[in-house]
Design an enzyme around this catalytic site. Structure first.
Site, PDB file in Angstrom:
ATOM      1  N   TYR A 464      -8.393  66.112   0.687  1.00 15.47           N
ATOM      2  CA  TYR A 464      -7.273  65.580   1.472  1.00 15.47           C
ATOM      3  C   TYR A 464      -6.742  66.603   2.473  1.00 15.47           C
ATOM      4  CZ  TYR A 464      -7.515  62.437  -2.564  1.00 15.47           C
ATOM      5  OH  TYR A 464      -7.966  61.598  -3.552  1.00 15.47           O
ATOM      6  N   HIS A 465      -7.667  67.199   3.220  1.00 16.26           N
ATOM      7  CA  HIS A 465      -7.301  68.190   4.230  1.00 16.26           C
ATOM      8  C   HIS A 465      -7.811  67.796   5.622  1.00 16.26           C
ATOM      9  CE1 HIS A 465      -7.376  71.393   0.764  1.00 16.26           C
ATOM     10  NE2 HIS A 465      -6.317  70.597   0.691  1.00 16.26           N
TER      11      HIS A 465
END
Length: 549
Positions: A464-465
């Site tokens: 989730y970057h």
């Protein structure tokens, strides 16, 4: 409604800018589609899997089917709440490596080298070492963002660091200080047992000032007249006008979406959706990057993991203790030990990250069926794979098309296999002998390259970057979307300031660098001289050309 500055998005960078711009006396309106961050599911650190999976707090985005990952559609959560993704993330705090920022400069982001950004990290931090070492001279001690360390009471945290040492790796007492490379304590944006989001650190204090207001609504486009941003259009509401500038801080997914809806982006793509072209910037939505990871899970031979709290009754006890005292297991994200290592000789600085967790569990909260266990999240830091964000239609209500293009180079596969094999080697060290029963996943029977590739295809998950979709660089570079001051090239009075401007993804979790962007761009907006450069030099392995560890 109007203000000097209109900030779109109350996320990590947006909150920091609201604080700094209003502190300087300017009037600020922050537009956020999401609502309040009140409630235990967001504020209790150990409950991190809940807000990330709640439509109330998350935009609910998914990738398109990823061809190299069995056509799976991977979740791409983005915060839809004050604090943005800092209100739903894992609260891990990593600055990134010094050499990440040197690469930014080499990519055309002049003024963003490590000497330039370190003073801003120090300005934003209020660092607490928790008795676990680290050099205060590298850290900030009076900024709005509290950065702490967990208690590390569970013996598995010490075992992980000791196993790294036994495997021949460096130790570090502060991966956010002089030396990232090695094994040591991990840091978290938690303060007094609560999630210390950008909303708690920056936005709520800013809103105490008369010159800062929060407006709830969804921005459909930037209003541009004669080549200058004048304000923003909102769904079902009157537009909001900016006397000085509009600043997009809406995430690596929504900032390029809003730019394209406003006529700024690849001309042919805009024409497909009937959007008049204001500025032909082919880089808008391109250069999408992320960190991908797998969970290497081990069954535990002793009942010392967090699984002992996994029953309904156990969770109720942890929640009650946290509500009453702000302490106990609920007061930590439980990511309390970490590692940063290099895949091979000739790699100058770490390109693998470990998050260690004393339970075998997925980010969606599904525990391993085998009960007591622990795991390391592991993945490469600097994949060469690039994806993109595109409009699904000219309607702002429609979610954008997100294609990460994960695992699209042979190096991705080689690096991931290396990650798994190095993790197995660490879990096989003497330090873990009292705690290991057997490997849950990938499973000891998966050993060959083909077998590991099959596991990766089936089980790799986003960390989730997402970042990079409004790339910062020289104004003369056709790939650039913004210049090194965050100004959108080809439009006056419009900036972007969030993780979308990263030229390349940083080493580690992105919340810290995203807040950094808000801090530094604020000074550019205000026309201030940048903070004086630091003369500190980060540690690099003296024999990196010949040694992997």
């Amino acid at each position: 409604m109007e203000a000097d500055f209109v900030i779109v998005g109350a996320g990590s960078a947006g909150c920091a800018m609201a604080y700094r711009l209003s502190e300087a006396g300017a009037s600020v309106l922050v537009v956020e589609h999401g609502g309040t961050d009140a409630g235990p599911f967001i504020q209790m650190p150990a409950a991190l899997s809940y807000p990330m999976n709640m439509s109330r707090y998350d935009w609910g985005y998914h990738s398109e089917p990823e061809p190299n990952l069995d056509n799976r559609r991977l979740a791409c959560p983005r915060g839809k709440v004050i604090g943005g993704s800092s209100s739903i993330n894992g609260m891990v705090y990593v600055r990134g490596h010094a050499m990440d920022y040197e690469h930014w400069v080499d990519s055309g982001a002049e003024g963003w080298g490590y000497a330039d950004v370190l003073p801003y990290f120090q300005r934003m931090e209020h660092w607490h070492d928790g008795g676990h070492g680290g050099d205060p001279a590298w850290r900030g001690t009076d900024g709005p963002l509290h950065v702490t360390r967990g208690t590390r009471e569970n013996p598995l945290h010490a075992a992980f660091v000791e196993a790294g040492r036994q495997a021949g790796y460096q130790l570090t007492d502060d991966c956010n200080g002089e030396k990232q490379e090695g094994f040591g304590p991990m840091e978290q944006t938690v303060w007094q047992g609560r999630r210390w989001s950008a909303a708690n650190a920056y936005l709520k204090p800013a809103l105490q000032r008369d010159n800062c207001q929060l407006v709830r609504g969804m921005v459909t486009r930037v209003i541009i007249e004669d080549g200058r941003a004048k304000g923003v259009e909102l769904a079902g509401r009157e537009p909001i006008m900016a006397r000085r500038e509009v600043i997009l801080a809406a995430s690596a997914i929504n900032s390029p979406k809003i730019l394209m809806l406003s006529g700024i982006g690849p001309a042919t793509h805009l024409a497909e959706h009937g959007i008049p072209v204001v500025a032909d910037r082919p880089g808008v939505g391109a250069n999408l990057q992320d960190h991908l990871e797998v969970y290497v899970q081990m069954a535990a031979s002793q009942p010392i993991t967090l699984y002992k709290y996994w029953s309904l009754l156990g969770k109720a006890r942890v929640g009650a203790q946290w509500l009453l005292t702000g302490k106990g297991p609920g007061a930590s994200n439980q990511f309390e030990s970490c590692g940063f290592i290099r895949t091979r000789p000739g790699v100058k600085y770490p390109d693998i990250q470990f998050h260690f967790l004393p339970i075998a569990v997925r980010y969606d909260g599904q525990a391993a069926a085998e009960g007591h266990g622990f795991q390391a999240h592991v993945g490469p830091m600097r994949s060469k794979s690039r994806g993109r964000v595109r409009l699904r239609s000219g309607n702002a209500d429609d979610a954008p098309i997100i294609k990460f293009n994960y695992m699209s180079t042979p190096e991705d596969w080689a690096d991931f296999r290396t990650c798994i094999r190095f993790t197995r080697e660490i879990f096989a060290q003497e330090a873990f002998r009292p705690f290991v029963r057997h490997e849950i996943q990938p499973g000891a029977d998966l050993q060959t390259d083909d077998e590991l590739d099959g596991f990766i295809r089936e089980h790799a998950e986003s960390a989730y970057h997402p970042c990079g979709t409004c790339r910062m660089g020289a104004a003369t570079d056709a790939r650039s979307v913004v210049d090194p001051q965050g100004r959108v090239i080809g439009v006056e009075g419009l900036r972007v300031a969030d993780s979308s401007i990263f030229p390349r993804i940083t080493n580690g979790n992105l919340n810290g660098p995203s807040i950094l962007v808000g801090e530094k761009i604020s000074d550019h907006i205000l026309g201030r001289d940048p903070l004086p450069k630091s003369n500190r030099r980060a540690w690099v392995h003296p024999d990196w050309e010949n040694a992997q560890r």
